[in-house]
Design a protein around this motif. Structure first.
Motif, PDB file in Angstrom:
ATOM      1  N   VAL A  20       0.848  -1.175   0.000  1.00 25.37           N
ATOM      2  CA  VAL A  20       0.000   0.000   0.000  1.00 25.37           C
ATOM      3  C   VAL A  20       0.893   1.237   0.000  1.00 25.37           C
ATOM      4  O   VAL A  20       2.011   1.211   0.506  1.00 25.37           O
ATOM      5  CB  VAL A  20      -0.946  -0.022   1.221  1.00 25.37           C
ATOM      6  CG1 VAL A  20      -0.148   0.039   2.511  1.00 25.37           C
ATOM      7  CG2 VAL A  20      -1.961   1.074   1.179  1.00 25.37           C
ATOM      8  N   VAL A  21       0.383   2.281  -0.628  1.00 27.99           N
ATOM      9  CA  VAL A  21       1.159   3.508  -0.764  1.00 27.99           C
ATOM     10  C   VAL A  21       0.345   4.679  -0.217  1.00 27.99           C
ATOM     11  O   VAL A  21      -0.790   4.889  -0.631  1.00 27.99           O
ATOM     12  CB  VAL A  21       1.506   3.779  -2.248  1.00 27.99           C
ATOM     13  CG1 VAL A  21       2.284   5.083  -2.388  1.00 27.99           C
ATOM     14  CG2 VAL A  21       2.303   2.622  -2.834  1.00 27.99           C
ATOM     15  N   LEU A  22       0.909   5.407   0.714  1.00 32.05           N
ATOM     16  CA  LEU A  22       0.280   6.625   1.237  1.00 32.05           C
ATOM     17  C   LEU A  22       1.039   7.821   0.670  1.00 32.05           C
ATOM     18  O   LEU A  22       2.266   7.807   0.625  1.00 32.05           O
ATOM     19  CB  LEU A  22       0.363   6.680   2.764  1.00 32.05           C
ATOM     20  CG  LEU A  22      -0.208   5.509   3.554  1.00 32.05           C
ATOM     21  CD1 LEU A  22      -0.050   5.796   5.046  1.00 32.05           C
ATOM     22  CD2 LEU A  22      -1.661   5.270   3.219  1.00 32.05           C
ATOM     23  N   ARG A  23       0.306   8.844   0.278  1.00 29.02           N
ATOM     24  CA  ARG A  23       0.989  10.016  -0.289  1.00 29.02           C
ATOM     25  C   ARG A  23       0.396  11.285   0.301  1.00 29.02           C
ATOM     26  O   ARG A  23      -0.828  11.454   0.326  1.00 29.02           O
ATOM     27  CB  ARG A  23       0.841  10.030  -1.805  1.00 29.02           C
ATOM     28  CG  ARG A  23       1.560  11.200  -2.465  1.00 29.02           C
ATOM     29  CD  ARG A  23       1.670  11.014  -3.964  1.00 29.02           C
ATOM     30  NE  ARG A  23       2.509   9.868  -4.265  1.00 29.02           N
ATOM     31  CZ  ARG A  23       2.147   8.858  -5.034  1.00 29.02           C
ATOM     32  NH1 ARG A  23       0.961   8.844  -5.578  1.00 29.02           N
ATOM     33  NH2 ARG A  23       2.958   7.833  -5.254  1.00 29.02           N
ATOM     34  N   TRP A  24       1.260  12.138   0.786  1.00 27.27           N
ATOM     35  CA  TRP A  24       0.794  13.373   1.395  1.00 27.27           C
ATOM     36  C   TRP A  24       0.865  14.529   0.422  1.00 27.27           C
ATOM     37  O   TRP A  24       1.777  14.608  -0.404  1.00 27.27           O
ATOM     38  CB  TRP A  24       1.635  13.713   2.632  1.00 27.27           C
ATOM     39  CG  TRP A  24       1.328  12.832   3.786  1.00 27.27           C
ATOM     40  CD1 TRP A  24       0.350  12.997   4.722  1.00 27.27           C
ATOM     41  CD2 TRP A  24       2.006  11.620   4.129  1.00 27.27           C
ATOM     42  NE1 TRP A  24       0.380  11.956   5.614  1.00 27.27           N
ATOM     43  CE2 TRP A  24       1.376  11.105   5.286  1.00 27.27           C
ATOM     44  CE3 TRP A  24       3.071  10.913   3.576  1.00 27.27           C
ATOM     45  CZ2 TRP A  24       1.785   9.922   5.889  1.00 27.27           C
ATOM     46  CZ3 TRP A  24       3.479   9.739   4.172  1.00 27.27           C
ATOM     47  CH2 TRP A  24       2.839   9.249   5.319  1.00 27.27           C
ATOM     48  N   HIS A  25      -0.077  15.412   0.547  1.00 27.20           N
ATOM     49  CA  HIS A  25      -0.066  16.650  -0.223  1.00 27.20           C
ATOM     50  C   HIS A  25       0.704  17.691   0.570  1.00 27.20           C
ATOM     51  O   HIS A  25       0.464  17.857   1.772  1.00 27.20           O
ATOM     52  CB  HIS A  25      -1.497  17.125  -0.465  1.00 27.20           C
ATOM     53  CG  HIS A  25      -1.591  18.529  -0.954  1.00 27.20           C
ATOM     54  ND1 HIS A  25      -1.042  18.916  -2.147  1.00 27.20           N
ATOM     55  CD2 HIS A  25      -2.142  19.636  -0.414  1.00 27.20           C
ATOM     56  CE1 HIS A  25      -1.264  20.209  -2.320  1.00 27.20           C
ATOM     57  NE2 HIS A  25      -1.926  20.662  -1.279  1.00 27.20           N
ATOM     58  N   ASN A  26       1.607  18.381  -0.095  1.00 24.62           N
ATOM     59  CA  ASN A  26       2.332  19.464   0.558  1.00 24.62           C
ATOM     60  C   ASN A  26       1.619  20.771   0.243  1.00 24.62           C
ATOM     61  O   ASN A  26       1.700  21.261  -0.883  1.00 24.62           O
ATOM     62  CB  ASN A  26       3.778  19.503   0.042  1.00 24.62           C
ATOM     63  CG  ASN A  26       4.560  20.656   0.653  1.00 24.62           C
ATOM     64  OD1 ASN A  26       4.024  21.437   1.441  1.00 24.62           O
ATOM     65  ND2 ASN A  26       5.827  20.758   0.295  1.00 24.62           N
ATOM     66  N   PRO A  27       0.925  21.326   1.216  1.00 20.54           N
ATOM     67  CA  PRO A  27       0.126  22.522   0.923  1.00 20.54           C
ATOM     68  C   PRO A  27       0.966  23.728   0.518  1.00 20.54           C
ATOM     69  O   PRO A  27       0.449  24.694  -0.021  1.00 20.54           O
ATOM     70  CB  PRO A  27      -0.627  22.781   2.241  1.00 20.54           C
ATOM     71  CG  PRO A  27       0.159  22.064   3.276  1.00 20.54           C
ATOM     72  CD  PRO A  27       0.821  20.910   2.618  1.00 20.54           C
ATOM     73  N   ASP A  28       2.278  23.687   0.761  1.00 19.75           N
ATOM     74  CA  ASP A  28       3.127  24.815   0.378  1.00 19.75           C
ATOM     75  C   ASP A  28       3.638  24.708  -1.056  1.00 19.75           C
ATOM     76  O   ASP A  28       4.284  25.618  -1.569  1.00 19.75           O
ATOM     77  CB  ASP A  28       4.337  24.901   1.327  1.00 19.75           C
ATOM     78  CG  ASP A  28       3.901  25.223   2.739  1.00 19.75           C
ATOM     79  OD1 ASP A  28       2.904  25.953   2.897  1.00 19.75           O
ATOM     80  OD2 ASP A  28       4.542  24.723   3.678  1.00 19.75           O
ATOM     81  N   ALA A  29       3.373  23.580  -1.696  1.00 17.63           N
ATOM     82  CA  ALA A  29       3.996  23.319  -2.996  1.00 17.63           C
ATOM     83  C   ALA A  29       3.381  24.131  -4.126  1.00 17.63           C
ATOM     84  O   ALA A  29       3.984  24.272  -5.187  1.00 17.63           O
ATOM     85  CB  ALA A  29       3.914  21.842  -3.329  1.00 17.63           C
TER      86      ALA A  29
END
Lengths: 200, 439
Positions: free
Chosen positions: A38-47
């Protein structure tokens, strides 16, 4: 499932169905052999804001965001961004239309009117500038290019070529206005796109 | 390590972003479209492939306008999907190149992913390592041989290249290998234990278009990690991540074992707090050094329980954008089948190449399944004609009666039920739960 036991995309699979149903084949290497995982991916709100540009133009199109050449996707900075479109090999004076859509991950589709950035959709409001042929400066795609003498695109097209009706109509539905470009085999178009955090 | 990193001129390398975003790979059933922006493959049948080939040269609007009304209506949704998916150049042509290759009649033109072991040596002795039975660093593949392999893989559409070992950062020409792969249009991934991370190395990683840069840990704390990876490794890896995070996007990779299955949420939280872009969780497999530590193998219940814990992360973390569809719960509705072979990707989607060049359907299967060496023949020949590859592609589970292989992992089948074509016990349990499969 096809008769040979395979399961692949056919033309008819796309009729009245969600794009989310399009089949993908996974030959992963981050999960060896694709056996499990399984793969978890976070969003970087500063990107910044990932976007997809789409346009119809009377010739070959090259896109530049903040001076950098891109294909059709980019991450816009929060705040002001410079979009430049270089159109070459113009043969007929057909209109120019452009949309800028937020690029959301699968499963996060939102209402259509929230997907498009108003600043990034072509408009005859004077915010889209153009420079034609021999007047195109060498630094025309750069952020700090002097655009003092560029022409504001304020003439909205009302007629589109028959053979490309589908594309023009589609862009219009998404909020783009057809803009008449100045005459020339090469035209550079520019605008500013402002992206405000939290408006997505 | 630092002084040996070659300095590359960015302008000399054709980056992934400068290539056409799509590749059309002819297949016996039609084609696969490889999307460079997502590193994913989508399969299409013959009719759809014919349309896509046409759109390579003709703008979509022109193409649709030439069709009779009924046919235009039928194909419009298909074309519009590609438009929505950003598969067209701004002028309406498909933003793809087409590989010039004649597809084999009964298997994929090339693997979708290859695992390349670039070094046998390692600075750790992890108790679950799949590479435990690999020959160590005798006569490893040279850069020129790897470069040739990368060219072959690109020619048959095998774009995803996992660089493994051993510890890849112990190889002095690591960045040359990555650049060779990228120059051929491959999408390299790298898995490292992170112990050799320096500021210069991190900066070099940050310059490159790596699909995945995996740094391995096996627990959320020093206590749970170091029992598997060795005393002191947790703190050293975390220090390496702080350096790496200043220059490059990275993933943390966790192997789920019986010892850490209960703390995967803590692992996910650790990954986020460490600045990881992504966290990958996969189960331990009974292979390599792990065969001597079978007490670490998670049970099916422990593994699925860990997946449920990870699923719950979605409910509480607003910045968690999603779970990629590799777990059984998340991929069924999007799952294509381009091989007709149940479950396992070995010989069907994937292949491995050992540090000495032996090609195997899967890096977990061991030397009994070596099918040829790229020093003796081309990778394409081995992929198409290797006897072990052909044998595995023809396996259907029929030779093992009702308990034959029907999905999951062939190595688990071999270890727990004595034959790679026997049932994977996890698959059996999964089917009993009423779902589809564990692939």
């Amino acid at each position: 499932m096809s008769s040979d036991g395979l399961n692949v995309n056919s033309v008819d699979r796309f009729r009245k169905s969600s794009p989310r149903l399009v089949l993908e084949e996974h030959g992963s290497c981050e999960v060896p052999a694709g056996c499990a995982g399984v793969v978890l991916r976070w969003h970087n709100p500063d990107a910044g804001q990932p976007v997809v540009f789409r346009c119809a133009a009377p010739g070959r199109v090259e896109l530049f965001v903040n001076g950098q050449a891109i294909a059709s996707r980019a991450i816009l900075n929060w705040g002001d961004n410079t979009l430049a479109v270089r159109i070459t090999q113009i043969d007929t004076p057909t209109p120019f239309l452009m949309t800028t859509r937020r690029d959301l991950p699968r499963g996060e589709e939102r209402e259509a009117n929230q997907l498009f950035l108003a600043d990034g959709c072509s408009s005859a409001d004077g915010s889209w500038l153009a420079c034609a042929a021999q007047d195109v400066p060498a630094d025309g795609t750069a952020v700090d290019c002097d655009v003092t003498n560029w022409q504001s695109l304020r003439t909205e097209a009302t007629q589109f070529p028959d053979e490309r009706t589908w594309m023009y109509e589609s862009l219009q539905q998404d909020g783009a206005a057809g803009l008449m470009l100045p005459a020339g085999a090469t035209v550079l178009v520019r605008t500013q796109i402002s992206v405000v955090r939290g408006e997505a | 390590m630092t002084s040996e990193i070659p300095v590359h001129q960015a302008s000399q390398m054709l980056t992934l972003r400068q290539r056409p975003p799509l590749v059309l790979i002819p297949q016996h059933f039609g084609c696969l479209i490889f999307d460079r922006r997502t590193s994913r493959y989508q399969p299409f049948d013959e009719e759809a492939t014919g349309i896509l080939r046409q759109l390579l040269h003709e703008p979509a609007g022109h193409y649709l306008a030439t069709l009779p009304n009924a046919e235009r209506d039928r194909q419009r949704d298909f074309v519009e999907f590609f438009d929505e998916a950003d598969f067209f150049h701004p002028d309406g042509r498909l933003a793809a190149v087409c590989l010039d290759v004649i597809p084999p009649a009964d298997h994929l033109t090339g693997p979708l992913a290859v695992h390349l072991e670039i070094i046998g040596a390692c600075n750790l002795t992890c108790t679950h390592c799949f590479a435990g039975t690999l020959p160590r660093n005798q006569n490893p593949l040279q850069l020129s041989e790897i470069d040739q392999l990368c060219g072959e893989l690109a020619s048959i559409g095998g774009f995803r290249l996992g660089l493994t070992g051993g510890e890849p950062m112990m190889r002095k020409d690591l960045f040359d290998i990555m650049d060779a792969a990228t120059a051929h249009g491959l999408h390299p991934c790298l898995t490292t234990n992170g112990l050799l991370m320096t500021e210069d190395a991190a900066r070099e990683f940050g310059k490159r278009d790596l699909v995945w840069l995996n740094v391995s840990l096996d627990g959320a704390t020093a206590a749970s990690n170091d029992v598997i990876r060795g005393a002191g490794t947790f703190e050293k890896v975390m220090a390496g991540l702080r350096v790496l995070g200043r220059h490059a996007r990275f993933t943390m990779a966790f192997t789920i074992t019986s010892a850490n299955a209960h703390e995967v949420r803590a692992c996910a939280e650790l990954a986020r707090s460490a600045g990881a872009h992504t966290a990958v969780f996969r189960p331990m497999y009974p292979t390599g050094t792990g065969l001597a530590h079978m007490e670490l193998m998670p049970t099916f219940e422990q593994y699925t329980g860990a997946l449920r814990q990870l699923d719950e992360c979605l409910q509480v973390d607003e910045d968690l954008r999603g779970i990629d569809p590799f777990s059984p719960q998340h991929r069924d509705d999007l799952l294509a089948d381009v091989t007709g072979n149940p479950g396992c990707g070995a010989a069907n989607h994937v292949a491995s190449v050992s540090v000495q060049g032996e090609v195997n359907p899967c890096s977990f299967l061991g030397p009994d399944w070596d099918s040829g060496n790229i020093r003796d023949q081309s990778f394409v020949e081995i992929w198409n004609q290797g006897q072990r590859f052909a044998t595995m592609r023809q396996m259907s589970g029929a030779g093992c009666g009702t308990d034959g292989f029907s999905g999951g992992c062939r190595v688990r089948a071999q270890v727990y039920n004595g034959d790679v074509d026997a049932a994977d016990p996890w698959q059996t349990q999964f089917v009993q739960l009423g779902s589809g499969g564990t692939r």
